[in-house]
Design an enzyme around this catalytic site. Structure first.
Site, PDB file in Angstrom:
ATOM      1  N   TYR A 103      -4.798   2.393  15.664  1.00  0.00           N
ATOM      2  CA  TYR A 103      -3.807   2.595  16.514  1.00  0.00           C
ATOM      3  C   TYR A 103      -4.195   2.616  18.034  1.00  0.00           C
ATOM      4  O   TYR A 103      -3.224   2.034  18.654  1.00  0.00           O
ATOM      5  CB  TYR A 103      -2.770   3.906  15.983  1.00  0.00           C
ATOM      6  CG  TYR A 103      -2.301   3.977  14.825  1.00  0.00           C
ATOM      7  CD1 TYR A 103      -1.033   3.194  14.759  1.00  0.00           C
ATOM      8  CD2 TYR A 103      -2.769   4.457  13.503  1.00  0.00           C
ATOM      9  CE1 TYR A 103      -0.429   3.249  13.540  1.00  0.00           C
ATOM     10  CE2 TYR A 103      -2.163   4.100  12.214  1.00  0.00           C
ATOM     11  CZ  TYR A 103      -0.996   3.586  12.156  1.00  0.00           C
ATOM     12  OH  TYR A 103      -0.408   3.590  11.148  1.00  0.00           O
ATOM     13  N   GLU A 155      -7.261   8.758   5.889  1.00  0.00           N
ATOM     14  CA  GLU A 155      -7.524   9.483   7.104  1.00  0.00           C
ATOM     15  C   GLU A 155      -7.830  11.241   7.151  1.00  0.00           C
ATOM     16  O   GLU A 155      -7.227  11.842   7.347  1.00  0.00           O
ATOM     17  CB  GLU A 155      -6.282   9.314   7.935  1.00  0.00           C
ATOM     18  CG  GLU A 155      -5.628   8.009   8.396  1.00  0.00           C
ATOM     19  CD  GLU A 155      -4.584   7.848   9.425  1.00  0.00           C
ATOM     20  OE1 GLU A 155      -4.007   8.949   9.628  1.00  0.00           O
ATOM     21  OE2 GLU A 155      -4.204   6.735   9.740  1.00  0.00           O
ATOM     22  N   GLU A 168      -3.661   0.198   8.187  1.00  0.00           N
ATOM     23  CA  GLU A 168      -2.544   0.592   8.878  1.00  0.00           C
ATOM     24  C   GLU A 168      -2.636   0.134  10.379  1.00  0.00           C
ATOM     25  O   GLU A 168      -3.788   0.117  10.759  1.00  0.00           O
ATOM     26  CB  GLU A 168      -2.569   2.041   8.937  1.00  0.00           C
ATOM     27  CG  GLU A 168      -1.899   2.632   7.662  1.00  0.00           C
ATOM     28  CD  GLU A 168      -1.685   4.222   7.999  1.00  0.00           C
ATOM     29  OE1 GLU A 168      -1.517   4.554   9.069  1.00  0.00           O
ATOM     30  OE2 GLU A 168      -1.788   4.839   6.636  1.00  0.00           O
ATOM     31  N   ARG A 207       0.995  -1.097   0.097  1.00  0.00           N
ATOM     32  CA  ARG A 207      -0.054  -0.140   0.157  1.00  0.00           C
ATOM     33  C   ARG A 207       0.938   1.221   0.108  1.00  0.00           C
ATOM     34  O   ARG A 207       1.720   1.287   0.715  1.00  0.00           O
ATOM     35  CB  ARG A 207      -0.928   0.003   1.113  1.00  0.00           C
ATOM     36  CG  ARG A 207      -1.757   1.192   1.369  1.00  0.00           C
ATOM     37  CD  ARG A 207      -2.777   1.229   2.430  1.00  0.00           C
ATOM     38  NE  ARG A 207      -3.451   2.537   2.393  1.00  0.00           N
ATOM     39  CZ  ARG A 207      -3.143   3.374   3.681  1.00  0.00           C
ATOM     40  NH1 ARG A 207      -2.387   2.960   4.427  1.00  0.00           N
ATOM     41  NH2 ARG A 207      -3.830   4.637   3.434  1.00  0.00           N
ATOM     42  N   HIS A 258      -2.557  11.205   0.309  1.00  0.00           N
ATOM     43  CA  HIS A 258      -2.304  11.065   1.851  1.00  0.00           C
ATOM     44  C   HIS A 258      -1.734  12.419   2.207  1.00  0.00           C
ATOM     45  O   HIS A 258      -0.370  12.460   2.559  1.00  0.00           O
ATOM     46  CB  HIS A 258      -1.093   9.726   1.894  1.00  0.00           C
ATOM     47  CG  HIS A 258      -0.992   9.360   3.243  1.00  0.00           C
ATOM     48  ND1 HIS A 258      -1.068   7.834   3.471  1.00  0.00           N
ATOM     49  CD2 HIS A 258      -0.562   9.936   4.250  1.00  0.00           C
ATOM     50  CE1 HIS A 258      -0.912   7.825   4.728  1.00  0.00           C
ATOM     51  NE2 HIS A 258      -0.411   8.920   5.158  1.00  0.00           N
ATOM     52  N   ASN A 296      -7.765   2.032   9.652  1.00  0.00           N
ATOM     53  CA  ASN A 296      -6.370   2.375  10.036  1.00  0.00           C
ATOM     54  C   ASN A 296      -6.654   2.354  11.861  1.00  0.00           C
ATOM     55  O   ASN A 296      -7.230   3.109  12.326  1.00  0.00           O
ATOM     56  CB  ASN A 296      -5.747   3.643   9.846  1.00  0.00           C
ATOM     57  CG  ASN A 296      -5.296   3.546   8.432  1.00  0.00           C
ATOM     58  OD1 ASN A 296      -5.492   2.569   7.450  1.00  0.00           O
ATOM     59  ND2 ASN A 296      -4.768   4.708   7.754  1.00  0.00           N
TER      60      ASN A 296
HETATM   61  O1  IFM Z   1       2.458   7.939   9.695  1.00  0.00           O
HETATM   62  C1  IFM Z   1       1.189   8.043   9.923  1.00  0.00           C
HETATM   63  C2  IFM Z   1       0.655   7.835   8.678  1.00  0.00           C
HETATM   64  O2  IFM Z   1       0.792   8.781   7.683  1.00  0.00           O
HETATM   65  C3  IFM Z   1      -0.990   7.879   8.596  1.00  0.00           C
HETATM   66  N1  IFM Z   1      -1.416   7.085   9.802  1.00  0.00           N
HETATM   67  C4  IFM Z   1      -0.826   7.153  11.013  1.00  0.00           C
HETATM   68  C5  IFM Z   1       0.610   7.090  10.907  1.00  0.00           C
HETATM   69  C6  IFM Z   1       1.446   6.943  12.246  1.00  0.00           C
HETATM   70  O3  IFM Z   1       1.245   8.426  12.683  1.00  0.00           O
END
Ligand code: IFM
Length: 444
Positions: free
Chosen positions: A301, A173, A353, A84, A128, A299
């Site tokens: 986290y 995002e 992600e 990706r 992005h 994504n």
């Molecule tokens: O590095 C970033 C990415 O560009 C977008 N998602 C979160 C990642 C970590 O912060």
């Protein structure tokens, strides 16, 4: 510590599950003025050294623009199915409108060739965060017209490459573009204005819809969708204030982008709370935004921890924090996915992600990033739970292939499974990359 089973091989996932790694253009390419590329808002933002913690910029980054062949060989050596990456809009259309730049398209043409040669599927993100500066000069995402320029760009890219790409995401995002780019000035273009950030979020969604329409008309075989950063929001206590805060946080973040796409309106709770800051929506906008997508990129986290108290009730962070200071909370992933699956009629999901920044040290040609391996393992186990609960997840992309330019943190935060020595551009597989390679190789 969580007590989930961890998986040592991909065999615990469906055989056709897609395994990948992810990057983005500005974070790795460098060559910010090469071969006719126009400036982007991140080039401009970095020019004010105070905006980036280490005063750095993306002019060289991982020098991927010149080293892409080696980087593709590297990722293929891990045994991934897919890669990706994103396209730098101002590389292929320097001003964001008007003339295309053949040399810019040539780069992505060669990159796609290289991926095909190594049988790695291409998952492209169109946007992005690196808007051509020419469009910013005309108002950027606050200007509704930018959404139409984005649709032109999406159309041209898909017309040229759509038959060689597995999946195309419009945005990565958009929450970040709106909230960090326009809400608190942490990201380019560096605006701090709540009303503007909410209007920008609407134009981003509109641009997604317009781009979908433009790309659909081409009947390319590529799957089309969008990538959202998402989280659940947990109240710190059972108090009404904490529960209200959590409900608002979930509505203004996750639902704010999901509801328009899947339900054709903004979430009532957030809309009411935004009051006079609510976006201007023109008649027909939601018809453009709400149209079927072939996949949703998620994504993941962390979760949001919501405390209305002063001082706030501290986050428990029982499984620790990453080098970004983000809570490690794998159970939030199945919680999120199961909740989304209940609330929306979802298409197949890709985890586009997931990964962590770690204070990695290169010593004797090795990086022992056991924490990252544990992070990925626990999130994969959590993901498997979501799938067992009925969520249709088709793939997982580790963020990131390479250490890279972590936006306003510069090069200080390392997310890669491959270490990059920025002085020499030497790549070194971290223990996590070796682990991922073994995990992928152990195919039944
Ligand atoms: O590095 C970033 C990415 O560009 C977008 N998602 C979160 C990642 C970590 O912060």
């Amino acid at each position: 510590m969580n007590n989930r089973t961890t998986f040592d091989t991909r065999n615990d996932f469906p055989p056709d599950f897609t395994w990948g790694v992810a990057t983005s253009a500005f974070q790795i390419e460098g060559a910010s003025t090469a071969d006719g590329k126009g400036p982007s808002i991140w080039d401009t933002f970095c020019a004010d050294r105070a905006n980036i913690k280490d005063g750095s910029d993306g002019s060289v980054a991982c020098d991927h623009y010149r080293r892409y062949r080696d980087d593709v060989a590297l990722l293929a050596s891990l045994g991934v199915d897919a890669y990706r990456f994103s396209m730098a809009w101002s590389r292929v259309q320097p001003q964001g409108r008007g003339a295309w730049n053949p040399a810019g398209f040539d780069f992505y043409d060669r990159l796609l060739d290289e991926l095909a040669r190594r049988e790695v599927k291409a998952h492209l993100t169109l946007y992005h965060w690196d808007l051509p500066q020419g469009l910013q000069d005309e108002g950027g995402w606050l200007n509704r017209d930018t959404a139409y320029r984005f649709a032109d760009y999406a159309h041209e890219v898909t017309r040229r490459f759509g038959d060689r790409i597995e999946a195309i995401a419009t945005h990565n995002e958009p929450w970040c573009t709106a909230n960090l780019g326009y809400g608190n000035a942490q990201f380019a273009p560096g605006v701090a204005d709540l009303k503007q950030s909410i209007q920008v979020s609407h134009h981003l969604l509109l641009s997604h819809g317009l781009a979908m329409t433009a790309m659909r008309g081409l009947h390319s075989p590529a799957k089309l969708g969008i990538v959202l950063n998402q989280w659940t929001a947990d109240p710190a206590t059972d108090s009404q204030a904490d529960r209200d805060l959590a409900a608002f946080e979930y509505a203004r973040s996750t639902q704010w982008f999901m509801d328009p796409i899947f339900k054709g309106h903004y979430p009532e709770l957030a809309l009411r709370a935004h009051g006079a800051n609510a976006p201007e929506v023109r008649s027909g906008d939601f018809d453009i935004i709400q149209q079927p997508i072939d996949f949703l990129g998620c994504n993941y986290y962390f979760r949001a921890w919501c405390s209305a108290a002063t001082p706030p009730v501290p986050m428990p962070a029982a499984q620790g924090l990453t080098d970004m200071g983000w809570e490690i909370y794998p159970q939030g992933l199945p919680e999120l996915l199961v909740k989304l699956n209940e609330e929306y009629d979802l298409p197949p999901i890709y985890i586009t992600e997931n990964g962590m920044a770690n204070a990695d040290v290169l010593e004797g040609g090795q990086v022992h990033d056991a924490a990252r391996i544990a992070f990925v393992q626990s999130h994969l186990a959590a993901l498997r739970e979501a799938m067992a609960a009925g969520v249709d997840v088709r793939g997982y992309f580790l963020w990131s292939l390479l250490d890279n330019f972590e936006w306003n943190s510069g090069y200080e935060k390392r997310f890669g499974i491959v270490h990059v020595d920025y002085a020499t551009q030497q790549r070194t597989l971290k223990d996590s990359a070796l682990w991922y390679r073994d995990f992928l190789a152990a195919r039944r």
